[in-house]
Write a protein that holds these residues in place. Structure first.
Motif, PDB file in Angstrom:
ATOM      1  N   ASN A 240       1.363  -1.063  -0.338  1.00 29.37           N
ATOM      2  CA  ASN A 240      -0.111   0.056  -0.479  1.00 29.37           C
ATOM      3  C   ASN A 240       0.852   1.136   0.061  1.00 29.37           C
ATOM      4  OD1 ASN A 240      -2.098  -1.693  -0.153  1.00 29.37           O
ATOM      5  ND2 ASN A 240      -2.790  -2.014   2.251  1.00 29.37           N
ATOM      6  N   GLU A 241       1.749   1.310   0.441  1.00 33.27           N
ATOM      7  CA  GLU A 241       2.903   2.234   0.527  1.00 33.27           C
ATOM      8  C   GLU A 241       3.281   2.896  -0.230  1.00 33.27           C
ATOM      9  OE1 GLU A 241       3.231   0.030   3.358  1.00 33.27           O
ATOM     10  OE2 GLU A 241       1.741   0.915   4.247  1.00 33.27           O
ATOM     11  N   GLU A 242       3.873   1.477  -1.723  1.00 36.10           N
ATOM     12  CA  GLU A 242       4.608   1.888  -3.013  1.00 36.10           C
ATOM     13  C   GLU A 242       3.197   1.680  -3.773  1.00 36.10           C
ATOM     14  OE1 GLU A 242       8.134   1.324  -3.722  1.00 36.10           O
ATOM     15  OE2 GLU A 242       7.836   1.840  -1.676  1.00 36.10           O
ATOM     16  N   PHE A 243       2.337   1.291  -3.326  1.00 35.77           N
ATOM     17  CA  PHE A 243       1.585   1.632  -4.557  1.00 35.77           C
ATOM     18  C   PHE A 243       1.419   3.131  -5.110  1.00 35.77           C
ATOM     19  CE2 PHE A 243      -2.481   0.944  -6.997  1.00 35.77           C
ATOM     20  CZ  PHE A 243      -2.520  -0.516  -6.810  1.00 35.77           C
ATOM     21  N   TYR A 244       1.172   3.489  -6.142  1.00 31.93           N
ATOM     22  CA  TYR A 244       1.151   4.990  -7.020  1.00 31.93           C
ATOM     23  C   TYR A 244      -0.385   5.298  -6.740  1.00 31.93           C
ATOM     24  CZ  TYR A 244      -2.157   3.798 -11.117  1.00 31.93           C
ATOM     25  OH  TYR A 244      -2.929   3.062 -11.635  1.00 31.93           O
ATOM     26  N   ARG A 245      -0.168   6.867  -6.585  1.00 38.49           N
ATOM     27  CA  ARG A 245      -1.651   7.650  -5.925  1.00 38.49           C
ATOM     28  C   ARG A 245      -1.160   8.461  -7.164  1.00 38.49           C
ATOM     29  NH1 ARG A 245      -2.449  12.395  -1.962  1.00 38.49           N
ATOM     30  NH2 ARG A 245      -4.404  13.391  -2.665  1.00 38.49           N
ATOM     31  N   ILE A 246      -2.376   8.533  -7.997  1.00 35.63           N
ATOM     32  CA  ILE A 246      -3.159   9.385  -8.934  1.00 35.63           C
ATOM     33  C   ILE A 246      -4.649  10.101  -8.478  1.00 35.63           C
ATOM     34  CG2 ILE A 246      -3.117  10.048 -11.549  1.00 35.63           C
ATOM     35  CD1 ILE A 246      -0.701   9.873 -11.276  1.00 35.63           C
ATOM     36  N   ASP A 247      -4.830  11.324  -8.423  1.00 31.93           N
ATOM     37  CA  ASP A 247      -6.037  12.115  -8.093  1.00 31.93           C
ATOM     38  C   ASP A 247      -6.311  13.316  -8.833  1.00 31.93           C
ATOM     39  OD1 ASP A 247      -5.763  12.752  -4.930  1.00 31.93           O
ATOM     40  OD2 ASP A 247      -5.638  10.803  -5.171  1.00 31.93           O
ATOM     41  N   THR A 248      -6.909  14.359  -8.313  1.00 33.00           N
ATOM     42  CA  THR A 248      -7.375  15.559  -8.833  1.00 33.00           C
ATOM     43  C   THR A 248      -7.215  15.782  -7.695  1.00 33.00           C
ATOM     44  OG1 THR A 248      -9.816  15.165  -8.901  1.00 33.00           O
ATOM     45  CG2 THR A 248      -8.066  15.438 -10.760  1.00 33.00           C
ATOM     46  N   ALA A 249      -7.346  15.367  -6.397  1.00 37.22           N
ATOM     47  CA  ALA A 249      -8.052  15.402  -5.249  1.00 37.22           C
ATOM     48  C   ALA A 249      -6.683  15.972  -4.661  1.00 37.22           C
ATOM     49  CB  ALA A 249      -8.120  15.141  -4.107  1.00 37.22           C
ATOM     50  N   LEU A 250      -6.677  17.960  -3.573  1.00 36.92           N
ATOM     51  CA  LEU A 250      -5.345  18.498  -3.088  1.00 36.92           C
ATOM     52  C   LEU A 250      -5.581  18.074  -1.512  1.00 36.92           C
ATOM     53  CD1 LEU A 250      -4.399  21.491  -4.611  1.00 36.92           C
ATOM     54  CD2 LEU A 250      -3.720  19.095  -5.041  1.00 36.92           C
ATOM     55  N   ARG A 251      -6.814  18.019  -1.441  1.00 35.45           N
ATOM     56  CA  ARG A 251      -7.158  17.068   0.431  1.00 35.45           C
ATOM     57  C   ARG A 251      -7.711  16.177   0.133  1.00 35.45           C
ATOM     58  NH1 ARG A 251      -7.283  20.515   5.047  1.00 35.45           N
ATOM     59  NH2 ARG A 251      -7.381  22.402   4.237  1.00 35.45           N
ATOM     60  N   VAL A 252      -7.231  14.707   0.507  1.00 33.65           N
ATOM     61  CA  VAL A 252      -7.501  13.739   0.856  1.00 33.65           C
ATOM     62  C   VAL A 252      -8.825  13.739   1.327  1.00 33.65           C
ATOM     63  CG1 VAL A 252      -7.316  11.129   1.344  1.00 33.65           C
ATOM     64  CG2 VAL A 252      -5.898  12.332   0.059  1.00 33.65           C
ATOM     65  N   PRO A 253     -10.155  13.263   0.971  1.00 30.72           N
ATOM     66  CA  PRO A 253     -11.587  12.986   1.476  1.00 30.72           C
ATOM     67  C   PRO A 253     -11.179  12.654   2.383  1.00 30.72           C
ATOM     68  CG  PRO A 253     -12.024  12.621  -1.225  1.00 30.72           C
ATOM     69  CD  PRO A 253     -10.298  12.914  -1.004  1.00 30.72           C
ATOM     70  N   ARG A 254     -11.754  12.679   3.418  1.00 29.99           N
ATOM     71  CA  ARG A 254     -11.746  11.728   5.030  1.00 29.99           C
ATOM     72  C   ARG A 254     -13.426  11.324   5.511  1.00 29.99           C
ATOM     73  NH1 ARG A 254      -6.472  11.910   8.297  1.00 29.99           N
ATOM     74  NH2 ARG A 254      -4.749  11.820   6.429  1.00 29.99           N
ATOM     75  N   LEU A 255     -14.081  10.375   4.548  1.00 28.45           N
ATOM     76  CA  LEU A 255     -14.965  10.189   4.619  1.00 28.45           C
ATOM     77  C   LEU A 255     -14.751   9.162   5.927  1.00 28.45           C
ATOM     78  CD1 LEU A 255     -16.598   9.741   0.797  1.00 28.45           C
ATOM     79  CD2 LEU A 255     -16.927  11.432   2.593  1.00 28.45           C
TER      80      LEU A 255
END
Ligand SMILES: Nc1nc2c(c(=O)[nH]1)N[C@H]1C(S)=C(S)[C@@H](COP(=O)(O)O)O[C@H]1N2
Ligand SMILES: [Mo]
Length: 524
Positions: A240-255
Motif C-alpha cells: 500500500n505504501e509503494e502503490f502509485y497514487r493518481i487523483d485530482t484531490a489536493l485534500r484527500v477526502p476523509r469520509l
C-alpha cells in the motif's frame, strides 16, 4: 513630504534603508500568512474545501489543461501535489513581499494586492463541489485581518524619513515583537485549522475501528515463482505504501463509513441508495487485480498490483435493473471527480468490485477509503473511482466524465505493455551472463509472450513467470550474454488475444502511451 520612486531608489542604497525594505517585505509575508492561517482555521467551521490555499490549489488542478497535467505527472511523478504547493507558496511569498514594500498609510497598494489575492481565493472557494456563498467567508475574514496586520506592521517598519511625522516611527524592537506575534498567531491558526479539520471528520478513528470483511470466496493463493524475486524488479504484489497514487484531490477526502452512501439512479428500474450497513450485508469476494494509469509513459511506474476485497458490481446492476440502452455508468466521488465506465464491461463476467480493503487493510485514505471501484482491464480514469458516492446510469452520447471533458478518450481499455526493471538504466554491467527482468501487463486479456532484443537484433523469447490470472501483470526474466560495448535492450509483449505491443511511440493522451521500452547499458 511625498515619497517618490526616485527617493526610494536613492534610499535603497543605504544599509539602513535596505533593512527597512526587508522589514516591509517581511511584514507583507507575515500578513499573507495571517490571511491563510485565519482562512484555514475558519474553514473548519464550513468545509475543509473552503480554505483559501487548498481551494486555489484544487481549482487550479481542475482548470489545468491536459498538457499541464501530463507535464506535472512526467516532471514530478507522485510529487505533483507537493510541487504545486511549493509553487503556490513561492508565488504568494513574492507577491506578499511586494505588497509589504509598496504599502503606504495613504496609498494602500499592498492592501490592494492582498485584496486581489483574496478575490482569487473567493473565486476558487466558491467553485468547490457543493460550495455556497459561505465558502467565501474564510478568505474574506482572512483578508480583512491580514490587511489590518499589514497596515500595522508596515507602519511599524517605516523609517522616520518615510513617515509623515517623526512620532509615527516605532523602535525596531517593537516592529520585531509585533511581527513575531503576528507570525506566531498565523502559524497557530493554520496548524489548529488543519488539526481540527482532521479531527472533526473523525475519519481517522473510523478507519482504525474498521473491520476488514472476511470473504469466503478468496483470491487464489499466489503460486511460488509468480514473484520472480529478482532484486530491483517490481514485486508481484505492490504494498500500500509503494502503490502509485493518481487523483485530482489536493485534500484527500476523509469520509467515515457513517458518512458514506452510494446513490444509484438514472436509467434503472429501481433507484437504490446503499449505505454502509447495506453494503457490508452483501457477500464480499477477494481478488488480485493490477491497476494502471493512462498517464503512464512507456517504461513508467504508474501501475500497481494489490489484493482487493469488495462487493461484485454486477450483482448491484442486476438488482437495480439497468435499462438495456444505458451503456455508461457515470460514477462520482465525494470530491466530484467522475468516471464513465462501459456497462458492458461491468457485466461481462470480470471481477469488477466496489472495494473496501487493499492488501488486507482498510483502503488507505489516499486510495479511496471507505469505498472505491476496481475494474480489471480498464485504466483508472474510466473505472477506478475512489471515494465513490454516486452512480448514474446513462449513455456515452449524453454524458462526459472528468478526463473525457479534458481531451482523453471516452473509453479506456488498457494497452498491452511491458517494461524492463533490471538492470537499472546505465547500471555498470560486466560482460558475460546478465539477468534481465521486468513485468508485462494486458489486463483481462493476459500475457502470452514477452520478447527481448539486443541492438535491434532478433527477438528472443523471455521466460515468463506463472500467470496468476489474466487480470494481473506477469513478470519475466531473460538471460543475456553481454559483450563489451554500449548496448540497447528492447522489450515487447504479446497478449493472449494475439496483439503485439504497438511499436509506434505515442504519448499517453488520449488513450494511453504506446511504444517499446528501451534501455541502454555500457558493458565493460
Ligand atoms: N475520486 C477520484 N478517483 C480516482 C481518480 C481521481 O482523480 N479522483 N483518479 C483515477 C485515476 S486517473 C487512476 S489511475 C486511479 C489511481 O488509483 P490509485 O491512486 O489508488 O492508484 O484512480 C482513479 N480514481
Ligand atoms: Mo489515471
Amino acid at each position: 513630504m511625498t515619497t517618490t520612486i526616485g527617493d526610494r531608489h536613492e534610499a535603497a542604497r543605504t544599509p539602513r534603508r535596505r533593512r527597512h525594505l526587508f522589514s516591509r517585505a517581511l511584514a507583507g509575508v507575515i500578513a499573507a500568512g495571517v490571511v491563510l492561517g485565519v482562512g484555514e482555521l475558519l474553514s473548519v467551521l464550513i468545509d475543509p474545501n473552503s480554505s483559501p490555499f487548498y481551494a486555489v490549489g484544487s481549482t487550479t488542478v481542475d482548470r489545468s489543461p491536459a498538457f499541464a497535467r501530463e507535464f506535472a505527472i512526467d516532471t514530478f511523478g507522485t510529487n505533483d501535489k507537493p510541487a504545486l504547493f511549493v509553487g503556490m507558496t513561492i508565488l504568494i511569498v513574492l507577491l506578499a513581499a511586494v505588497a509589504g514594500i509598496v504599502e503606504r498609510p495613504r496609498a494602500p497598494f499592498g492592501s490592494a494586492i492582498l485584496a486581489a489575492l483574496g478575490l482569487v481565493g473567493v473565486y476558487a472557494a466558491t467553485q468547490r463541489p457543493s460550495a455556497t456563498w459561505v465558502y467565501a467567508l474564510p478568505t474574506v475574514v482572512g483578508v480583512v485581518v491580514g490587511i489590518a496586520v499589514l497596515r500595522v506592521l508596515t507602519s511599524a517598519a517605516q523609517a522616520p524619513e518615510d513617515s509623515d511625522a517623526e512620532d509615527a516611527w516605532l523602535p525596531r524592537r517593537t516592529f520585531l515583537l509585533l511581527a513575531a506575534a503576528a507570525a506566531a498567531a498565523a502559524a497557530a491558526a493554520g496548524a489548529a485549522g488543519r488539526y481540527l479539520g482532521q479531527q472533526a471528520a473523525g475519519a481517522l478513528d473510523n478507519r482504525r475501528a474498521f473491520a476488514v470483511p472476511e470473504p469466503t470466496d478468496k483470491a487464489a493463493p499466489i503460486a511460488a515463482g509468480t514473484d520472480i524475486g529478482v532484486p530491483g524488479a517490481t514485486p508481484f504484489v505492490t504494498s500500500n505504501e509503494e502503490f502509485y497514487r493518481i487523483d485530482t484531490a489536493l485534500r484527500v477526502p476523509r469520509l467515515t463509513t457513517d458518512d458514506w452512501q452510494l446513490r444509484i439512479h438514472g436509467m434503472v428500474d429501481r433507484e437504490l441508495t446503499l449505505n454502509w450497513d447495506a453494503l457490508v450485508a452483501r457477500t464480499p469476494i477477494e481478488r488480485v487485480i493490477t491497476l494502471t494509469c493512462v498517464s503512464n509513459e512507456v517504461g513508467g511506474n504508474l501501475a500497481g498490483n494489490a489484493t482487493w476485497i469488495g462487493y461484485p458490481i454486477k450483482d448491484i446492476l442486476d438488482e437495480v435493473g439497468v435499462h438495456l440502452d444505458a451503456d455508461m455508468l457515470l460514477s462520482t466521488s465525494s470530491d466530484d471527480f467522475t468516471a464513465g465506465t462501459p456497462v458492458e464491461v461491468l457485466r461481462d463476467g470480470r471481477d469488477a468490485i466496489l472495494a473496501v480493503a487493499m492488501n488486507g487493510q482498510p483502503l488507505p485514505f489516499e486510495h479511496g477509503y471507505p469505498v472505491r471501484q476496481v475494474v480489471p482491464g480498464l485504466y483508472g480514469y474510466v473505472s477506478a473511482t475512489k471515494w465513490v458516492v454516486d452512480w448514474e446510469f446513462t449513455r456515452f452520447d449524453k454524458a462526459e466524465a472528468y478526463w473525457t471533458k479534458r481531451g482523453w478518450s471516452a473509453e479506456g481499455p488498457i494497452k498491452t505493455a511491458s517494461r524492463i526493471d533490471v538492470p537499472a538504466p546505465f547500471a555498470p554491467t560486466l560482460p558475460g551472463s546478465v539477468l534481465v527482468a521486468g513485468t508485462a501487463w494486458a489486463q483481462h486479456r493476459g500475457i502470452e509472450k514477452v520478447e527481448v532484443r539486443v541492438d535491434n537484433g532478433e527477438w528472443q523469447t523471455a521466460t515468463l513467470a506463472p500467470e496468476y490470472t489474466v487480470d494481473t501483470w506477469r513478470q519475466w526474466t531473460w538471460e543475456w550474454q553481454a559483450t563489451s560495448g554500449l548496448h540497447t535492450l528492447q522489450v515487447r509483449a504479446t497478449d493472449l488475444d494475439g496483439n503485439i505491443q504497438v511499436e509506434e511511440r505515442t504519448p499517453p493522451i488520449p488513450g494511453g502511451a504506446t511504444g517499446w521500452h528501451t534501455r541502454s547499458f555500457t558493458v565493460s
